[in-house]
Design a protein around this motif. Sequence first.
Motif, PDB file in Angstrom:
ATOM      1  N   GLY A   1      66.992 102.001  35.409  1.00  0.00           N
ATOM      2  CA  GLY A   1      67.503 103.250  34.842  1.00  0.00           C
ATOM      3  C   GLY A   1      68.747 103.786  35.525  1.00  0.00           C
ATOM      4  N   LYS A   2      69.252 103.062  36.524  1.00  0.00           N
ATOM      5  CA  LYS A   2      70.455 103.561  37.214  1.00  0.00           C
ATOM      6  C   LYS A   2      71.721 103.080  36.496  1.00  0.00           C
ATOM      7  N   ARG A   3      72.806 103.852  36.641  1.00  0.00           N
ATOM      8  CA  ARG A   3      74.038 103.436  35.965  1.00  0.00           C
ATOM      9  C   ARG A   3      74.688 102.253  36.694  1.00  0.00           C
ATOM     10  N   ILE A   4      75.503 101.512  35.968  1.00  0.00           N
ATOM     11  CA  ILE A   4      76.146 100.305  36.504  1.00  0.00           C
ATOM     12  C   ILE A   4      77.316 100.693  37.417  1.00  0.00           C
ATOM     13  N   THR A   5      77.330 100.109  38.594  1.00  0.00           N
ATOM     14  CA  THR A   5      78.434 100.375  39.532  1.00  0.00           C
ATOM     15  C   THR A   5      79.319  99.148  39.736  1.00  0.00           C
ATOM     16  N   ASP A   6      78.740  97.943  39.520  1.00  0.00           N
ATOM     17  CA  ASP A   6      79.472  96.701  39.791  1.00  0.00           C
ATOM     18  C   ASP A   6      79.319  95.735  38.626  1.00  0.00           C
ATOM     19  N   VAL A   7      80.401  95.053  38.335  1.00  0.00           N
ATOM     20  CA  VAL A   7      80.369  94.033  37.279  1.00  0.00           C
ATOM     21  C   VAL A   7      80.884  92.741  37.890  1.00  0.00           C
ATOM     22  N   VAL A   8      80.189  91.640  37.625  1.00  0.00           N
ATOM     23  CA  VAL A   8      80.647  90.348  38.155  1.00  0.00           C
ATOM     24  C   VAL A   8      80.940  89.418  36.991  1.00  0.00           C
ATOM     25  N   ASN A   9      82.157  88.909  36.941  1.00  0.00           N
ATOM     26  CA  ASN A   9      82.514  87.940  35.911  1.00  0.00           C
ATOM     27  C   ASN A   9      82.175  86.536  36.405  1.00  0.00           C
ATOM     28  N   LEU A  10      81.306  85.854  35.656  1.00  0.00           N
ATOM     29  CA  LEU A  10      80.980  84.465  35.990  1.00  0.00           C
ATOM     30  C   LEU A  10      81.710  83.578  34.988  1.00  0.00           C
ATOM     31  N   GLY A  11      82.706  82.852  35.443  1.00  0.00           N
ATOM     32  CA  GLY A  11      83.476  81.995  34.546  1.00  0.00           C
ATOM     33  C   GLY A  11      84.364  81.120  35.402  1.00  0.00           C
ATOM     34  N   VAL A  12      85.004  80.155  34.792  1.00  0.00           N
ATOM     35  CA  VAL A  12      85.887  79.289  35.566  1.00  0.00           C
ATOM     36  C   VAL A  12      87.061  78.876  34.679  1.00  0.00           C
ATOM     37  N   GLY A  13      88.167  78.459  35.290  1.00  0.00           N
ATOM     38  CA  GLY A  13      89.349  78.051  34.515  1.00  0.00           C
ATOM     39  C   GLY A  13      89.827  79.216  33.671  1.00  0.00           C
ATOM     40  N   GLY A  14      90.033  78.968  32.389  1.00  0.00           N
ATOM     41  CA  GLY A  14      90.521  80.017  31.488  1.00  0.00           C
ATOM     42  C   GLY A  14      89.568  81.193  31.366  1.00  0.00           C
ATOM     43  N   SER A  15      88.324  81.001  31.716  1.00  0.00           N
ATOM     44  CA  SER A  15      87.360  82.101  31.618  1.00  0.00           C
ATOM     45  C   SER A  15      87.278  82.892  32.918  1.00  0.00           C
ATOM     46  N   ASP A  16      88.215  82.629  33.807  1.00  0.00           N
ATOM     47  CA  ASP A  16      88.240  83.322  35.100  1.00  0.00           C
ATOM     48  C   ASP A  16      89.669  83.735  35.476  1.00  0.00           C
ATOM     49  N   LEU A  17      90.573  82.739  35.454  1.00  0.00           N
ATOM     50  CA  LEU A  17      91.891  82.958  36.052  1.00  0.00           C
ATOM     51  C   LEU A  17      92.711  84.069  35.386  1.00  0.00           C
ATOM     52  N   GLY A  18      92.672  84.129  34.061  1.00  0.00           N
ATOM     53  CA  GLY A  18      93.449  85.160  33.350  1.00  0.00           C
ATOM     54  C   GLY A  18      92.941  86.552  33.687  1.00  0.00           C
ATOM     55  N   PRO A  19      91.648  86.821  33.438  1.00  0.00           N
ATOM     56  CA  PRO A  19      91.121  88.156  33.776  1.00  0.00           C
ATOM     57  C   PRO A  19      91.301  88.498  35.257  1.00  0.00           C
ATOM     58  N   LEU A  20      91.087  87.529  36.138  1.00  0.00           N
ATOM     59  CA  LEU A  20      91.257  87.778  37.576  1.00  0.00           C
ATOM     60  C   LEU A  20      92.703  88.178  37.877  1.00  0.00           C
ATOM     61  N   MET A  21      93.639  87.401  37.342  1.00  0.00           N
ATOM     62  CA  MET A  21      95.055  87.649  37.616  1.00  0.00           C
ATOM     63  C   MET A  21      95.492  89.016  37.094  1.00  0.00           C
ATOM     64  N   VAL A  22      95.119  89.334  35.857  1.00  0.00           N
ATOM     65  CA  VAL A  22      95.568  90.596  35.249  1.00  0.00           C
ATOM     66  C   VAL A  22      94.903  91.797  35.936  1.00  0.00           C
ATOM     67  N   THR A  23      93.621  91.670  36.208  1.00  0.00           N
ATOM     68  CA  THR A  23      92.903  92.786  36.833  1.00  0.00           C
ATOM     69  C   THR A  23      93.529  93.131  38.179  1.00  0.00           C
ATOM     70  N   HIS A  24      93.869  92.080  38.931  1.00  0.00           N
ATOM     71  CA  HIS A  24      94.482  92.311  40.236  1.00  0.00           C
ATOM     72  C   HIS A  24      95.895  92.898  40.078  1.00  0.00           C
ATOM     73  N   ALA A  25      96.643  92.345  39.134  1.00  0.00           N
ATOM     74  CA  ALA A  25      98.046  92.764  38.986  1.00  0.00           C
ATOM     75  C   ALA A  25      98.168  94.227  38.568  1.00  0.00           C
TER      76      ALA A  25
END
Length: 536
Positions: free
Chosen positions: A131-155
């Motif tokens: 019942g607690k609200r979400i504080t953390d989200v973890v993306n599980l992916g690799v290659g195109g399912s990781d690098l793009g979101p990782l790069m943009v989120t950081h940038a």
Amino acid sequence: MKKLDAFSRLTELSQRPLILADLFADQPGRGQDFSLQAPWLRLDYSKQRVTAEVLAALQQLATQAELQSWREKLFTGEVVNASENRAALHTALRTPAENQPAELACVEEQLQRMEQLVTRIQSGVWRGFSGKRITDVVNLGVGGSDLGPLMVTHALREHAQPEAKSLRVHFASTIDGSQLFDLLEHLNPETTLFIICSKSFTTIDTLSNASTVRSWLNSHCADEQRVLRCHFIGVSAAADKMHAWGLPAENQLAFWQWVGGRFSLWSTIGLPIALALGAPVFRQLLAGAHAMDEHFRHAPLLQNLPVMLGLLGVWNVNFLDIRAHAILPYDGRLKYFPSYLEQLEMESNGKSVSRDGEPIDHATCPVLWGEIGANAQHAFYQLLHQGTQAVASDFILAARRYDNARHYAHHAELQAQHQLNIANCLAQSRVLALGNAAVEPTDNPFRHYPGNQPSSTLLMESLEPESLGALIAAYEHKVFTQAVIWGINPFDQWGVELGKQVALQLQPLLVSTLDEGEVLLDSSTLQLARYIQEQQ
Ligand code: F6P
């Protein structure tokens, strides 16, 4: 490629001396002449070893390779990925809804579903199993399912909207579980949401991370259905596989086979971006990319930024024999951009058969690597300045930074640092091009800088969601331009399949006595596996 008339003309032109110091001396307005403006981006290619004649011949080469008609095929959804019998419609993902053809209404529909999920998570309507609200989200992916979101989120993290700041977004990709291990140590199972990002939903790297997480969650909450409902979202083009894994339909976001993995950050694969930065920021990113799509589709070839990047690359690889390409962003926010481009360019154009499956007799994608430019100065630039091989470089820079005094503590100091950073960027491309001639000649062999290393500078006014979108799209279209000229298919990646197959073959052998391996394996692999078994 070699059969095209322009190829022999370019070969002839490449045999003439092309010394950058001389080219600058002979053409006083070279910097201005060899620069072009596109939406959000300016390109200065005057430090490339090209002349007006070379550019004209490169333009002919593109025309003879039928770039214009291939470009139309790309945008209109024809099958441009023949080996998989698919279109490659990543440009449709950033087309504004009002211009979208009816058959692609699914794009806006999924985007809106994604935005609704984002609102529910950010606002605390979505809750964890207790019942607690979400504080953390973890993306599980690799290659195109990781690098793009990782790069943009950081940038773009300085652009995060207030409602997005309540969430911490993390990424775990490695099959060895080490990133996950580090994260799980600190995360609270009650308040952590996992996104399983996988176009195919068969990638073992991602699925093994997902299954470790599932048992971690189950060890804190025995109600399996509750765990699945409250702690997982799947993003995939394979709905059946998401169902089979146990994900409820409401926890699934879709995209489509016609979106290549390394071109997918614009789809629902962008969910971590929207969560970390806010859905409106994601829309701005799409808008920037769309502006670059329009430019690529309509601008004349030699005023077309992605086409020019592609042509310069072809000139360097195929005519000047420069087979290494460094990506050098002078901006800490673009830390992951080189890795993102490594996949985009090398997985797309690292090919040696033509679109029809015939062997080709010319070079294709160079080896691409990179690092934040100013850091790389203290690491590998020595090789660029005084090594034995020619390397082409892309310098990437934002003109403005820290200009909103209210946002930054120590604003004056940070702005001074930015000026220093700019000075370093401009100095490096200058010295690489001109060598000692940039300052004064020397007789000291240790201090001799030969110069003549070609580079392009990509300049943004500032790093914004729109300019980043345009930058990424420019490289996507560069890749496509080169693939058309090289006569290859940039949208498949058969080369990575065999490795996956062999790993699957090896895995059971590693836990057996290895007797079977005697017949199946080479002596190197066998003795490595035996040694490993002895240690375990
Ligand atoms: O193995 C390479 C690759 O197929 C990439 O093309 C892709 O981006 C990555 O794996 C991840 O694939 P998926 O999104 O299907 O898990």
